[in-house]
Structures are given as structure tokens and as C-alpha cells.
Design an enzyme around this catalytic site. Structure first.
Site, mmCIF file in Angstrom:
data_model
loop_
_atom_site.group_PDB
_atom_site.id
_atom_site.type_symbol
_atom_site.label_atom_id
_atom_site.label_comp_id
_atom_site.label_asym_id
_atom_site.label_seq_id
_atom_site.Cartn_x
_atom_site.Cartn_y
_atom_site.Cartn_z
ATOM 1 C CD GLU A 25 71.809 38.424 34.500
ATOM 2 O OE1 GLU A 25 72.726 37.065 34.578
ATOM 3 O OE2 GLU A 25 71.175 38.626 34.647
ATOM 4 C CD GLU A 31 67.444 39.140 37.036
ATOM 5 O OE1 GLU A 31 68.623 38.702 37.439
ATOM 6 O OE2 GLU A 31 66.957 37.911 35.994
#
Lengths: 498, 89
Positions: free
Chosen positions: A174, A296
Site C-alpha cells: 500500500e 488483501e
């Protein structure tokens, strides 16, 4: 209500990578500490410090890979803090997280040992956000170099002579957010630089995975593919399923029909995301060499009342089971591009297959979905269609059925697995499943189902087997067709031998 | 474009929670005979927690991830200590 699913046995598509059924373990809440790891001296039954019950739960669903150490934690993790004698490892009391102690008792050796115990592949995520190139370079050397070097010697001094195999390595996490708040162009350059030092020292390939987009940030995918295609084997994508949004999370267990359908609708959104990101990837990589890695995914609800909100501990109901069934069907159906995925997270965090409390463990409804779907791992995807009616309330409408189908060849007969979700909160359906193009006759059919009388049902430490997998009756209606009665809010797996 | 950092936001939320905050919230929870623990039972339980190695930061139980004050407030609440419910009389 009657529905028809058509499976074309001659339309053999991609192999469903077992790694689509991967898991994720972050140093967050009680995923690692109290989840997988209790330490050798714990009174909780363990094997070399790993909880025996949790190990067995993941072995039973054929866990293919495990991602670690994060998540956001990966971009603040310094791997040297977690090696060597335990008493010398760095210890930190995080006052921002309720005084939780991170004593680094679970580090690289413990993670690799966990993967050995589970029989799964390690997927390690490196630190780009706050780590150096040298740090990443040395970590790879420490783990995978079998010759003579300072890092391999250090590994041996710490008790592990042989190099480990490291099939998957993520270069940051991220990086548009907690991994450094970078812009796509900047991260693409950082990725090119860091991955240079993810060296392959032996014959075993390290698949390099670039930090990918958040949800529908298609520009991120475009920029990464344009600027770093030649340096990556996989590109990540993160998407969570909320009832409303991250800012407005709702209860995991208390919802009305609209709440059911809002979550189901958001689960179906994964199809659009995978399709649109894949379209961008196709533009640069039509041969589909680079995998889309959805590392995720899962439901993100409000944490359970009275629990530490930073631990992200949530219950898991029939609704979560149906979400898992729908999303895994989507991954199967896009397995030409999606080859790795990781449900967030394995134990005690977000949509966990397993919850623990002290020495107790429960399997959640999501665990049972993974148990039913494991038959798809490594199978060949078949084309399937279902012109299903819509289900919903007021202005929320979703396809009632979600389907994927696969085949595994056998000696005398082939085994077909068809997984079907009924997302209708209230109505059951008769579902005919026809295997079009089947030359042989169906000789045997069986089915399993995960559902419960109440769509809010979940498994608790007091009542641990409310929602489980049960046998479902299957009728062989014709030589190439079977029929099942699919209750409301349910997921079924039909196995056909022909 | 996403402009938020989930970890930062969780840390911010977390930093607002102190032992005093938890005790204040629990003190203001409704009481019901037969459902919630009476004051002496609540205090007995919290004293046991206070002496437990899993009690972290003066408010958190690492065996279940919850705030023991909440569990102690509920009469049917149990201590999650492995192999031994420490609250059992």
C-alpha cells in the site's frame, strides 16, 4: 423458484492456481501473537510454539501460501529486529496501541518454521516505506543465499544452515498510503530500484510482486504497468468489502435485509475491479505473464463491542460465508490473470477463518467455505453460465446466484466441482446443473452446503458449531444433469463424477 | 485517489482510549440484576485481572483482545485464561 446452471465441459480455461486460496498474517491485534504463535512455554497446546489447533485448521483447508509480516506493518518492519537470541531482540511497548508489547519473538525463522509446519509457501512483504535498499538486499541474501556470505553465515549462527525457498516477495505494501504515501510515478521508480536487489541466488525463482492499486485506482495500475512491467511478476490489488465504507463501518452480526444486500452487492464489485484492472494489464501484457495478486480481500466490519478497536477483531456470520463464496468464484472465473489472493486475515483479524480466545478456537463460517472450495485448487476452470434472477430489496439488487466450475481428471472418471452461492436472503431455489458436452454419464454426485436457519448466525466460543458444512441431497436428474435444492443465504459445493 | 493512511487513523483512534476512559464507559453501562455483575463481584474480577500477566496497559487482556472491564461487568462473562477461568469461584 428454479434456476439453471450450464457448465460447458469442453470449454477448458485456465488452471485455478491454488495460491488464490492464500492467507495473510500481520503483526496486528492477535493474528500472530495469540493466534498462530503462543511460544514454546505456553500452556496452550503447541508445536514448537505454534498453536496446534490453528495449525490443524489451516492444514485442513490446504493453505497454499501465507503472507507476512504485513500489511502496513511490513513498511515499518526491520527484519534484523526479529532474528537471533530472543532475549536480545528489540522490545517495544506501543502506547498508541493500548500498551501492546512487540517483543519480536516471532521473526523470520519463526515465520519460515510456521510455513514448514503448515506445508505452505511463504509470501514475504518487504519494507519500502521506511526501509533501505540495503536492508531488503540483505534480507533476501539472509533467507535465500546458500553460499558463503555475511548474511548466510548470520543465518547459520542463528540456527538455520540451509537457505529457505522464497517463492513470493512483495516489494512494499500500500505504497499509496501507509507504505509511504507515494504517487504512482514515484513508487514505480522506487519499485524498479528496490526490486533490483531482490536477487535470485539459486535456481528457485522469487516472484516479485509490485505494490498495487487501492480498489479502483486504475491510474496506479496503468502507471505501474507502463513503467515497471519488465521488472515484475505480479501486481497487487487491495479491496475490502464494507456495508457502507471504511469511514462508516457497521456491525458484523446485526443487520437487516438491506444490510445483507449492501454487503453482497459490494462483494460482487470484485468482479468489476478484477476485470477493469485486468483490461489495463492486458494493454501492456496481453500474454498475461504478470499475475494480478489480490493480496488483501475480505469483509471489514465494526469491531466486536468491548474489544480493542485497533485489533480489528470481528465476528463472522453466514453473510461473510456467502461473500467469501462469491469472491472466490470471481477469482476462479478470472484465474487467467488472478493467480494469488490472500484473505485478510488468517486469525482474529477482520474476516478470519479462525478465531481464538485463550486456549479455545472456533472455525468461522468462512473456514467452511474454504474447506468446500479447496477442491478447486489446481483444477482446470470450466466455462459456466447462469442466467439468474435478481434478489434484493428496494433499490439494492444483486444476482441471486454466483457460480464457478472446474474439473480434475481422474483415472476412470473426471471429477467436476461446481460451487454455487445463493445470495438471496429469503428465498430458496431449485438449481439444475447441466454439464453440456458431457460424453459419459454422470455416475455419482454429492454435495455439501454451508448455511443456517438465520442469516445472522455465527460460531462463538460458547456455541462453536452453529454454522458448519453439512451434506446436501443431490438428484441425478438426467445423464448430464443434477439438481439441488439451495436454501436461502447458502453456499453449496457439488461434486460430480463422470 | 486515496489520501488516507488506515494505520495512522487506527493509531489516532487508539490513542484516545485510556484505562480511565474504559472505566468511565463501563461505570455508565446499565445495570440489571441477574445480567450484570454486582459491584463486589466486578471488583473481585478486576483485582484478579490486575494481577494477571496478560493484563496489558492497565486495560487490555491479551488472551481475548478485549477490555476485561466489559467482560467483568457481564455476570456470565468468563476469564479467557488458557486452561483456567481465573474468575471461577
Amino acid at each position: 423458484m428454479k434456476e439453471t446452471v450450464i457448465v460447458d465441459v469442453n470449454q477448458k480455461k485456465s488452471t485455478i492456481s491454488p495460491d488464490i486460496y492464500g492467507h495473510f498474517s500481520e503483526h496486528l491485534g492477535r493474528c500472530i501473537y495469540g493466534g498462530f504463535w503462543v511460544g514454546k512455554d505456553s500452556s496452550v497446546p503447541n508445536i514448537h510454539g505454534y498453536r496446534s489447533d490453528v495449525l490443524q485448521a489451516f492444514k485442513d483447508i490446504d493453505i497454499p501460501n501465507l503472507r507476512w509480516p504485513g500489511g502496513c506493518f511490513a513498511d515499518e518492519y526491520h527484519w534484523k529486529d526479529g532474528i537471533g537470541p530472543k532475549e536480545n531482540r528489540k522490545r517495544m511497548i506501543n502506547t498508541n496501541w493500548g500498551g501492546v508489547v512487540e517483543d519480536n519473538s516471532f521473526g523470520t525463522h519463526e515465520f519460515m518454521g510456521l510455513c514448514d509446519e503448515l506445508g505452505c509457501k511463504p509470501y514475504i512483504c518487504g519494507n519500502v516505506g521506511s526501509g533501505t535498499v540495503q536492508e531488503m538486499d540483505e534480507w533476501i541474501e539472509y533467507m535465500t543465499f546458500s553460499g558463503e556470505s555475511p548474511m548466510s553465515r548470520l543465518r547459520e549462527e542463528n540456527g538455520h544452515k540451509d537457505a529457505w525457498k522464497l517463492p513470493y516477495f512483495g516489494v512494499g505494501n500500500e505504497n499509496w498510503g501507509c507504505g509511504g504515501n507515494m504517487r504512482a510515478e514515484f513508487y514505480a521508480d522506487q519499485y524498479r530500484r528496490y526490486q533490483t536487489f531482490v536477487r535470485q541466488y539459486g535456481p528457485d525463482k522469487i516472484m516479485k510482486i509490485a505494490g498495487g492499486a487501492n480498489v479502483d485506482d486504475y491510474n496506479w495500475t496503468d502507471v505501474l504497468m507502463k513503467n515497471a512491467l519488465g521488472f515484475m511478476d505480479g501486481l497487487s490489488l487491495h479491496n475490502y468489502t464494507f456495508e457502507y465504507s471504511w469511514e462508516d463501518k457497521r456491525s458484523a452480526t446485526e443487520y437487516n435485509d438491506a444490510g445483507w444486500y449492501r454487503v453482497i452487492k459490494n462483494a460482487y464489485r470484485m468482479d468489476e475491479l478484477v476485470r477493469r484492472h485486468s483490461e489495463i494489464m492486458d494493454k501492456y501484457d496481453p500474454a498475461k505473464r504478470v499475475s494480478l495478486v489480490v493480496d488483501e480481500w475480505g469483509c471489514w466490519h465494526k469491531t466486536e463491542p468491548g474489544t480493542n478497536p485497533g485489533f480489528l477483531y470481528q465476528q463472522n456470520t453466514v453473510r461473510d460465508a456467502v461473500v467469501a463464496g462469491i469472491i472466490l468464484n470471481i477469482f476462479n472465473n478470472h484465474s487467467d490473470r488472478v493467480r494469488i489472493a490472500n484473505l485478510a486475515q488468517a486469525v482474529n483479524v477482520l474476516q478470519s477463518p479462525v478465531l481464538t480466545e485463550g486456549d479455545k478456537m472456533v472455525l468461522t463460517p468462512t473456514w467452511y467455505i474454504l474447506h468446500m472450495y479447496k477442491a478447486h485448487q489446481g483444477a482446470t476452470l470450466l466455462g459456466s453460465t447462469c442466467a439468474t434472477a435478481a434478489a434484493g430489496v428496494e433499490n439494492i439488487s444483486v444476482p441471486a446466484l454466483s457460480v464457478s466450475a472446474s474439473v480434475k481428471p481422474g483415472k476412470g472418471s473426471d471429477t467436476y466441482t461446481i460451487t454455487v452461492c445463493n445470495a438471496d436472503a429469503a428465498k430458496s431455489r431449485t438449481v439444475d446443473i447441466g454439464l453440456t458436452g458431457l460424453v459419459k454419464n454422470i455416475v455419482k454426485a454429492e454435495a455439501q452446503i454451508v448455511t443456517s436457519g438465520d442469516m445472522h448466525d455465527c460460531n462463538t466460543f460458547e456455541k462453536s458449531e452453529v454454522v458448519t458444512e453439512k451434506a446436501l441431497a443431490v438428484k441425478i436428474a438426467e445423464r448430464d444433469t443434477v439438481s439441488i435444492e439451495l436454501p436461502a443465504h447458502s453456499v453449496a459445493s457439488v461434486t460430480i463424477h463422470a | 485517489m486515496p489520501e488516507r493512511c488506515i494505520r495512522c487513523e487506527l493509531e489516532k483512534l487508539q490513542s484516545l482510549i485510556t484505562p480511565e476512559y474504559i472505566l468511565n464507559v463501563v461505570d455508565n453501562l446499565p445495570e440489571e440484576e441477574g445480567v450484570t455483575a454486582d459491584k463486589s463481584e466486578y471488583e473481585r474480577r478486576m483485582k484478579i485481572c490486575g494481577a494477571c500477566e496478560a493484563f496489558t496497559g492497565g486495560m487490555l487482556c491479551m488472551h481475548c483482545g478485549s477490555y476485561p472491564a466489559y467482560r467483568a461487568h457481564v455476570l456470565a462473562g468468563t476469564c479467557p485464561y488458557p486452561g483456567k477461568n481465573k474468575w471461577e469461584k
